[in-house]
Design an enzyme around this catalytic site. Structure first.
Site, short mmCIF file in Angstrom:
data_model
loop_
_atom_site.label_atom_id
_atom_site.label_comp_id
_atom_site.label_asym_id
_atom_site.label_seq_id
_atom_site.Cartn_x
_atom_site.Cartn_y
_atom_site.Cartn_z
N GLU A 1 -1.28 20.32 125.26
CA GLU A 1 -0.48 19.66 124.21
C GLU A 1 0.65 18.93 124.90
OE1 GLU A 1 0.78 21.97 120.80
OE2 GLU A 1 -1.13 23.05 120.77
N TYR B 1 6.39 19.02 125.26
CA TYR B 1 6.70 17.94 124.30
C TYR B 1 7.95 17.19 124.75
CZ TYR B 1 3.15 19.48 121.04
OH TYR B 1 1.94 19.76 120.46
N GLU C 1 -5.75 18.85 115.06
CA GLU C 1 -5.48 20.12 114.40
C GLU C 1 -5.57 19.96 112.88
OE1 GLU C 1 -1.72 21.83 115.58
OE2 GLU C 1 -2.18 23.72 114.58
N GLN D 1 -0.99 14.26 118.52
CA GLN D 1 -2.36 14.53 118.20
C GLN D 1 -3.02 13.19 117.89
OE1 GLN D 1 -2.81 17.63 115.30
NE2 GLN D 1 -1.44 19.02 116.38
N ASN E 1 -3.65 30.29 121.30
CA ASN E 1 -2.70 29.18 121.47
C ASN E 1 -1.28 29.73 121.39
OD1 ASN E 1 -1.84 26.20 121.14
ND2 ASN E 1 -0.92 27.17 119.35
N GLU E 2 -0.43 29.25 122.27
CA GLU E 2 1.01 29.62 122.24
C GLU E 2 1.18 31.08 121.85
OE1 GLU E 2 3.38 26.63 120.17
OE2 GLU E 2 2.85 25.14 121.70
O1 AHR Z 1 1.02 20.06 117.86
C1 AHR Z 1 1.77 20.73 116.89
C2 AHR Z 1 2.04 22.18 117.23
O2 AHR Z 1 2.88 22.25 118.34
C3 AHR Z 1 0.85 23.01 117.62
O3 AHR Z 1 0.17 23.54 116.53
C4 AHR Z 1 1.48 24.12 118.41
O4 AHR Z 1 0.60 24.64 119.38
C5 AHR Z 1 2.70 23.48 119.02
O5 AHR Z 1 3.83 24.24 118.87
#
Ligand code: AHR
Length: 508
Positions: A308, A252, A29, A357, A176-177
């Site tokens: 992600e 995450y 990103e 990432q 995205n999101e």
């Molecule tokens: O990976 C960092 C961020 O985490 C991304 O931009 C977003 O999609 C997520 O909340």
């Protein structure tokens, strides 16, 4: 006291679903030092580069066989206007990256640079379009610019910018999101947007897009259900309509929210175990999404994509909090190994995953500095040790009686997790020992084939906080693991907090 034994049975002649190589995908990103200072140094840099892309980064990543690279975001994607990133670099407009550090973005890394990076890496591009602040026309024209041959307004523009032939772009993200930074939409509203945008994301020539709708956070099943309803109906038995082919979700791993997240390298045993519990819980989350998808799409036509995933700690001291820069320890490597074991077990529906990432941001493979320093993280080594699973047939690993468990705040954590796959006459086994204080001897009984040779590698250190730096780049790096082969059994010692792979040659 003798070392406890972890027994497992693997039937090497009973191959299950193929582990899609795209489960080993990546994400880059415009965030902090991932693109600028990570991949991109510019053509005038003193650091070796190919057209501005840092050579040592590419070389290190090529060794991972990266199957695909997602770009340009994340949250950034929904404020990115691709036309700003083409044409002569000095003429490209500057924008403000409001999501990530409020810094100026000069757009020097744009569409052509990204496609060049994918070519250097040998990775399939996964482009994520802007739904939140972009238009259908803008996204549709981006696809045309990238993938159309012959003559058209976008093709002419691409050729004027120096690229004659169309590129191949297999994967396309529809925002995205969307429930958050991508527009704060409600699920049904986004589902309609996804259908509208997808309608104009054309397949040009023989480029076939796999369109991925922006999905849920963690276990937000209502979001997945709204998307499944948008392409199919419960019990109607028809194939899903092909507006989009995949649905994503993000997951995450951390051991607490906000400021309660632990430090990347300075954590205690409780924080370590809570991290492992959170990482292991992705299994429940995937099962839950699969159950929703199965009820609307029992034939498994729509793919699940975890685009992600990874660990998220406090940022490194002295860095911009919006840059999400963090060190990477053996703990991160064990999270990666655990995730892959779980991903492999869902190979039937889970068709892609992208770690967040690749360079200098969150759970990265590589850390760089501006003086030319480059560090391979412990997570990098898990990707490298596991790469033989890509496109191999999954094999079930049965631990009779279930694995030994560790109690963490009343939740049971399996001490040893493992997965296996077979490609031709080669079997690859991965195993992690998550205990901080108990070693174990693994005794894996391979049935349905005879073992002619076995090679082991192990990744561990004297403590889970161990990590690599420019000064000490191999503090955590794989070394040979001694594997004994007796009557088809593979026997090896797995010390506490370790990850190992064993590659087995079968006699043909
Ligand atoms: O990976 C960092 C961020 O985490 C991304 O931009 C977003 O999609 C997520 O909340």
């Amino acid at each position: 006291m003798s070392t406890p034994t972890t027994r497992a049975v693997i039937n090497v002649d009973l191959g299950g679903p193929v582990i899609n190589r795209h489960l080993y995908g990546h994400f880059a990103e415009h965030l902090g030092r991932c693109i600028y200072g990570g991949f991109w140094v510019g053509e005038d840099s003193e650091l070796p580069n190919v057209g501005g892309i840092r050579t040592d980064v590419v070389e290190a990543l090529r060794a991972l066989n990266i199957p695909n690279l997602r770009w340009p975001g994340g949250c950034f994607a929904d404020e990115y206007h691709w036309q700003d990133g083409i044409g002569p670099r000095q003429d490209r407009p500057i924008m403000v990256n409001t999501h990530w550090g409020n810094v100026e973005e000069n757009n020097h890394f744009g569409t052509h640079e990204f496609m060049a990076l994918c070519e250097l890496l040998g990775a399939d591009p996964y482009v994520n379009g802007n739904v939140g602040s972009g238009t259908v026309r803008e996204m549709s024209e981006w696809v045309e610019y990238l993938t159309r041959d012959g003559d058209s307004p976008m093709v002419r523009q691409r050729k004027a910018n120096g690229r004659e032939k169309a590129w191949r772009v297999p994967f396309w993200g529809i925002g995205n999101e969307a429930w958050g930074c991508g527009g704060n939409m409600r699920p049904e509203a986004y589902a309609d947007e996804a259908r509208r945008f997808a309608t104009f994301l054309r397949d040009h020539g023989d480029n076939k897009l796999y369109r991925i709708a922006a999905g849920a956070n963690d276990d937000n099943l209502a979001w997945t259900e709204a998307l499944m309803k948008a392409v199919s109906c419960l019990g109607c038995g028809n194939k899903p309509r092909g507006f989009f082919q995949g649905i994503s979700f993000h997951y995450y791993t951390h051991d607490g929210d906000g400021i309660h997240r632990s430090h990347a390298t300075d954590f205690d045993d409780t924080q370590y175990y809570r991290t492992m519990i959170k990482a292991a819980d992705i299994d429940r989350v995937i099962k839950a999404h699969r159950a929703v998808m199965d009820s609307y799409d029992p034939a498994g036509v729509v793919g699940l994509v975890c685009d992600e995933w990874g660990t998220w700690w406090q940022v490194d001291e002295g860095t911009n909090p919006g840059f999400l820069q963090q060190q990477n320890t053996l703990r991160d490597a064990l999270v990666a190994g655990l995730h892959f074991d779980i991903f492999h077990s869902h190979a039937e529906r889970l068709i892609m995953a992208n770690i967040a990432q690749t360079v200098n941001v969150l759970q990265s493979m590589i850390l760089t500095d501006d003086q030319g320093g480059l560090v391979l993280t412990p997570t990098y080594h898990v990707f490298e040790m596991n790469k033989g699973h890509q496109d191999a047939a999954s094999l079930a690993v049965h631990q009779p009686g279930g694995p030994a468990t560790i109690d963490v705040d009343g939740t049971a954590l399996a001490q040893v997790t493992a997965s296996a796959s077979r490609k031709g006459d080669t079997v690859l086994i991965s195993a992690g020992n998550l205990s901080l204080d108990s070693g174990t001897m693994i005794d894996f009984d391979l049935r349905g084939g005879s073992v002619s040779a076995a090679r082991g590698r192990i990744l561990t250190a004297d403590r889970p906080q161990a990590h690599n730096t420019v000064a000490e780049p191999t503090a955590v790096a794989p070394v040979e693991l001694e594997v004994r082969v007796t009557d088809g059994h593979l026997i090896a010692d797995l010390p506490p907090h370790s990850f190992a792979t064993i590659e087995v040659d079968l006699a043909s």
